[in-house]
Enzyme design. Structure first.
Site, PDB file in Angstrom:
ATOM      1  CG  ASP A 172     -10.787   5.038  -4.184  1.00 24.00           C
ATOM      2  OD1 ASP A 172      -9.897   5.871  -4.342  1.00 24.00           O
ATOM      3  OD2 ASP A 172     -10.633   3.975  -3.564  1.00 24.00           O
ATOM      4  CB  ILE A 173      -9.993   0.660  -7.542  1.00 25.18           C
ATOM      5  CG1 ILE A 173     -10.242   1.128  -8.984  1.00 25.18           C
ATOM      6  CG2 ILE A 173      -9.862  -0.865  -7.486  1.00 25.18           C
ATOM      7  CD1 ILE A 173      -9.113   0.811  -9.934  1.00 25.18           C
ATOM      8  CG  ASN A 217      -0.525  -1.698  -6.622  1.00 22.17           C
ATOM      9  OD1 ASN A 217      -0.516  -2.242  -7.722  1.00 22.17           O
ATOM     10  ND2 ASN A 217      -0.704  -0.398  -6.483  1.00 22.17           N
ATOM     11  CG  ASP A 273       0.668  -0.405 -13.623  1.00 26.38           C
ATOM     12  OD1 ASP A 273       0.284   0.295 -12.659  1.00 26.38           O
ATOM     13  OD2 ASP A 273       1.849  -0.461 -14.013  1.00 26.38           O
ATOM     14  CD  GLU A 307      -6.174   4.060  -4.740  1.00 27.37           C
ATOM     15  OE1 GLU A 307      -6.386   3.954  -3.528  1.00 27.37           O
ATOM     16  OE2 GLU A 307      -5.102   4.466  -5.217  1.00 27.37           O
TER      17      GLU A 307
END
Length: 371
Positions: free
Chosen positions: A241-242, A249, A258, A284
């Site tokens: 997971d980022i 964002n 993106d 993500e």
């Protein structure tokens, strides 16, 4: 050796006409009949043979050349129909194995399948038409045979032979037309199958990151878990997971977000083998299915991905640097008798352990006791 269908039809037609001519000339007295023992080699008349059965009794066998030719033609055409219909049967069986996915297939996928079904229907119609032509051809031959057997007039013989030749030419034309249409249908099906394969491939790939979709991930994990349990081989799963992706964002816009997603997916794919499955699990969050890989090897792969992603330098084109972006990981290995769902839950739990401990970490579940 593969013979051209037109040449084969010509040879067969010529042989039938020659046999009919020889029989007619013999009946008309143009030459004397050959030895009875060799009569079967050229005559269209029925004949009988006698053999001894297993019980020692004499068994009479009736031979009908025209009926034999007709039956062989019908059997051959039916066999061709079975071969042509086999892809449709395979497709039906395949569809029944994934009924859930079929109901949710995109419109272009359904359209392509419908077109393939239409072409296969056309082929079956051609086979039926060919069967009808064979029946008509056999009836014409039988009629010519009766007329030849009932006459001794050269004019009548000539008329009967002309009839046989005309029927043979008609059959050749119909065979050529069937062959042309079958070839056209075969070409269309080849193109449609290529289009279907491309559409199916697009359907299992995430449009943004080009890794596999969640649906494909679920199907693959279930399949690999069953295979690993059956063969008692290793199967490892990585969940990633980022970190703080919402802030990226919100602070830099979705276009930058993106790009981060695409780069992370590319980094993950770089550090795995072709047999492994990289998928976008949602938002993500990503996952990697690693068959025949222990949790220790999977942890090393996750560490390499984490380190490379952490060390990337991010900056907006023509603007200020974005700063460091990191990701957190959870790793687990399938335990004996464990389900795919249980493995996923354990791996996801370790991912959130990494999150709770400060992020940018790899946490491994080493518990492989039977479940």
């Amino acid at each position: 050796m593969k013979l051209d269908s037109k040449r084969t039809a010509l040879i067969a037609g010529a042989a039938l006409v020659a046999a009919a001519l020889a029989f007619a000339l013999s009946r008309a007295g143009f030459f004397s009949a050959p030895d009875i023992s060799s009569l079967w080699s050229w005559s269209l008349d029925n004949w009988e043979t006698t053999s001894v059965g297993a019980s020692g009794d004499a068994v009479r066998v009736a031979h009908e050349p025209l009926a034999l030719a007709r039956n062989l033609a019908l059997i051959s055409a039916a066999f061709i129909g079975v071969l042509l219909g086999a892809p449709r049967v395979v497709e039906i069986v395949t569809r029944s194995g994934r009924a859930g996915a079929a109901t949710e297939a995109p419109e272009d996928l359904v359209k392509t399948r419908r077109l393939i079904d239409g072409e296969l229907g056309t082929i079956l119609s051609l086979v039926r038409s060919h069967l009808d032509s064979n029946k008509t051809y056999s009836a014409a031959l039988a009629k010519g045979h009766r007329e030849l057997a009932a006459t001794t007039s050269p004019d009548q013989i000539r008329a009967a032979i002309v009839l046989l030749i005309a029927e043979n030419q008609k059959m050749l034309r119909e065979t050529e037309e069937h062959q042309r249409r079958l070839e056209e249908s075969r070409r269309q099906i080849t193109e449609l199958r290529a289009e279907l394969a491309e559409t199916q491939e697009l359907n299992v790939r995430d449009s943004l990151t080009q890794v596999f979709t969640r649906r494909h991930f679920d199907e693959t994990l279930a399949r690999e878990a069953n295979a690993a349990s059956a063969t008692e081989s290793a199967l490892s799963l990585i969940m990633a997971d980022i970190d703080h992706f919402k802030k990226i964002n919100d602070g830099h816009g979705h276009l930058i977000g993106d790009e981060v997603l695409k780069n992370f997916a590319k980094t993950m794919s770089k550090h795995v083998e072709e047999k492994d499955t990289v998928a976008r699990y949602g938002g993500e969050e990503f996952a990697i299915i690693m068959p025949a890989v222990s949790f220790a090897e999977a942890k090393l792969a996750a560490e390499r991905i984490r380190a490379e992603f952490e060390n990337k330098k991010w900056a907006i084109k023509g603007g200020a640097p974005i700063g460091r972006i990191t990701a957190s990981f959870g790793v687990a290995q399938l335990a004996p008798r464990e389900s795919a769902e249980s493995l996923l839950q354990r791996t996801d739990a370790k991912l959130y352990v990494s999150k709770s401990r400060g992020r940018n970490l790899v946490t491994v579940d080493t518990d492989t006791t039977p479940r």
